[in-house]
Design a protein around this motif. Structure first.
Motif, short mmCIF file in Angstrom:
data_model
loop_
_atom_site.label_atom_id
_atom_site.label_comp_id
_atom_site.label_asym_id
_atom_site.label_seq_id
_atom_site.Cartn_x
_atom_site.Cartn_y
_atom_site.Cartn_z
N THR A 224 13.34 4.36 8.56
CA THR A 224 13.44 3.37 7.49
C THR A 224 14.89 3.00 7.25
O THR A 224 15.76 3.86 7.25
CB THR A 224 12.85 3.95 6.18
OG1 THR A 224 11.51 4.34 6.42
CG2 THR A 224 12.88 2.94 5.06
N PHE B 98 13.50 -2.59 4.50
CA PHE B 98 13.49 -3.14 3.16
C PHE B 98 14.54 -4.24 3.11
O PHE B 98 15.66 -4.05 3.58
CB PHE B 98 13.85 -2.07 2.12
CG PHE B 98 12.74 -1.11 1.84
CD1 PHE B 98 11.91 -1.30 0.75
CD2 PHE B 98 12.52 -0.02 2.66
CE1 PHE B 98 10.89 -0.41 0.48
CE2 PHE B 98 11.50 0.87 2.40
CZ PHE B 98 10.68 0.68 1.31
N GLU C 77 12.11 -6.19 -1.16
CA GLU C 77 10.86 -6.45 -0.45
C GLU C 77 10.68 -5.40 0.65
O GLU C 77 11.55 -5.21 1.49
CB GLU C 77 10.90 -7.84 0.16
CG GLU C 77 9.65 -8.22 0.89
CD GLU C 77 9.72 -9.62 1.49
OE1 GLU C 77 8.76 -10.00 2.17
OE2 GLU C 77 10.72 -10.33 1.28
N ASP C 78 9.54 -4.73 0.61
CA ASP C 78 9.17 -3.80 1.68
C ASP C 78 8.46 -4.63 2.75
O ASP C 78 7.32 -5.04 2.57
CB ASP C 78 8.26 -2.72 1.14
CG ASP C 78 7.89 -1.67 2.17
OD1 ASP C 78 8.21 -1.86 3.37
OD2 ASP C 78 7.29 -0.66 1.78
N THR C 79 9.14 -4.88 3.85
CA THR C 79 8.58 -5.74 4.89
C THR C 79 7.47 -5.06 5.67
O THR C 79 6.64 -5.74 6.28
CB THR C 79 9.66 -6.21 5.88
OG1 THR C 79 10.12 -5.09 6.63
CG2 THR C 79 10.79 -6.91 5.16
N ARG C 80 7.50 -3.73 5.70
CA ARG C 80 6.55 -2.96 6.50
C ARG C 80 6.61 -3.36 7.98
O ARG C 80 5.61 -3.31 8.69
CB ARG C 80 5.13 -3.07 5.96
CG ARG C 80 5.01 -2.52 4.55
CD ARG C 80 3.59 -2.54 4.05
NE ARG C 80 3.52 -2.07 2.70
CZ ARG C 80 3.32 -0.79 2.35
NH1 ARG C 80 3.19 0.11 3.26
NH2 ARG C 80 3.27 -0.46 1.09
N ASN D 220 10.43 0.45 9.57
CA ASN D 220 10.22 -0.20 8.28
C ASN D 220 11.56 -0.61 7.68
O ASN D 220 12.44 0.22 7.50
CB ASN D 220 9.49 0.73 7.32
CG ASN D 220 9.03 0.01 6.08
OD1 ASN D 220 8.72 -1.18 6.12
ND2 ASN D 220 8.99 0.70 4.97
N ARG E 11 3.07 -4.43 -5.22
CA ARG E 11 3.01 -3.33 -4.26
C ARG E 11 4.20 -3.30 -3.32
O ARG E 11 4.82 -2.26 -3.14
CB ARG E 11 1.71 -3.44 -3.46
CG ARG E 11 1.55 -2.31 -2.49
CD ARG E 11 0.19 -2.34 -1.80
NE ARG E 11 0.34 -1.66 -0.54
CZ ARG E 11 0.03 -2.17 0.63
NH1 ARG E 11 -0.50 -3.36 0.71
NH2 ARG E 11 0.21 -1.49 1.72
N ASP E 12 4.55 -4.43 -2.73
CA ASP E 12 5.63 -4.48 -1.74
C ASP E 12 6.80 -5.34 -2.17
O ASP E 12 7.64 -5.73 -1.35
CB ASP E 12 5.10 -5.04 -0.41
CG ASP E 12 4.04 -4.15 0.20
OD1 ASP E 12 4.12 -2.93 0.02
OD2 ASP E 12 3.12 -4.67 0.85
N LEU E 13 6.88 -5.65 -3.46
CA LEU E 13 7.91 -6.56 -3.94
C LEU E 13 8.28 -6.24 -5.38
O LEU E 13 7.39 -6.02 -6.21
CB LEU E 13 7.38 -8.00 -3.86
CG LEU E 13 8.32 -9.10 -4.29
CD1 LEU E 13 9.26 -9.46 -3.14
CD2 LEU E 13 7.54 -10.33 -4.72
N TYR F 23 17.46 -0.65 5.56
CA TYR F 23 17.45 -1.82 4.69
C TYR F 23 18.51 -2.82 5.13
O TYR F 23 19.43 -2.50 5.89
CB TYR F 23 17.69 -1.42 3.23
CG TYR F 23 19.07 -0.85 2.99
CD1 TYR F 23 20.12 -1.68 2.60
CD2 TYR F 23 19.33 0.50 3.15
CE1 TYR F 23 21.38 -1.17 2.40
CE2 TYR F 23 20.59 1.02 2.94
CZ TYR F 23 21.61 0.18 2.56
OH TYR F 23 22.87 0.69 2.37
N TYR G 89 6.61 -13.56 1.83
CA TYR G 89 5.78 -13.14 0.71
C TYR G 89 5.48 -14.34 -0.19
O TYR G 89 6.38 -15.10 -0.53
CB TYR G 89 6.51 -12.05 -0.08
CG TYR G 89 5.60 -11.15 -0.86
CD1 TYR G 89 5.27 -9.90 -0.37
CD2 TYR G 89 5.06 -11.52 -2.07
CE1 TYR G 89 4.44 -9.05 -1.07
CE2 TYR G 89 4.23 -10.69 -2.78
CZ TYR G 89 3.92 -9.45 -2.28
OH TYR G 89 3.09 -8.62 -2.97
#
Length: 143
Positions: free
Chosen positions: A94, A62, A31-34, A60, A11-13, A96, A127
């Motif tokens: 957003t 990334f 990786e989506d750190t949220r 957010n 989902r986030d990786l 990165y 994660y």
């Protein structure tokens, strides 16, 4: 020319092999750190040159990590950074960060959960991939 082989999608990786002319030049972890930028992130170029107010608007982040068993040469580093910078839609909320890491035994292991967690630990990710039954791996099918 860069091509990708996705070896894990959660989902986030996501974890990829980045290939140049058919040869793996790096593992890439997205990786989506949220989460917003950390205090440590804010010290990185070019963020350290931005206003604190603008940085704090980003909600957010990334993390794109380029991992190899030795330092990437300048050409490959730039090529990968340019390629993966297009993966994230930058908005006013957003953004990165791309960082490079060296893991000397990277190519000594099979692609499995244990080796993925070792990579994640090496790049200081929070994660952790939990063990799961191999029947739950998602494979693309042409059926």
């Amino acid at each position: 020319m860069i091509s990708l082989h996705r070896i894990l999608k959660l989902r986030d990786l996501e974890i990829f092999h980045a290939l140049k002319n058919g040869i793996i030049i790096s593992y890439v972890v997205i990786e989506d750190t949220r989460n917003p930028f950390t205090q440590e992130d804010k010290k990185l170029e070019p963020l350290c040159n931005l206003d604190e107010e603008d940085i704090n608007k980003i909600l957010n982040v990334f993390r794109i990590s380029l991992i190899n068993d030795e330092k990437l040469n300048e050409e490959d580093s730039l090529l990968l950074r340019m390629f993966f910078s297009d993966f994230v839609n930058n908005t006013n909320l957003t953004n990165y960060i791309i960082k490079e890491y060296i893991q000397e035994d990277l190519y000594d292991n099979e692609d499995n959960i244990k080796s993925f967690n070792k990579i994640l630990q090496n790049i200081n990710s929070n994660y952790i991939i939990e063990e799961f039954d191999e029947r739950n791996w998602i494979y693309l099918s042409q059926d």
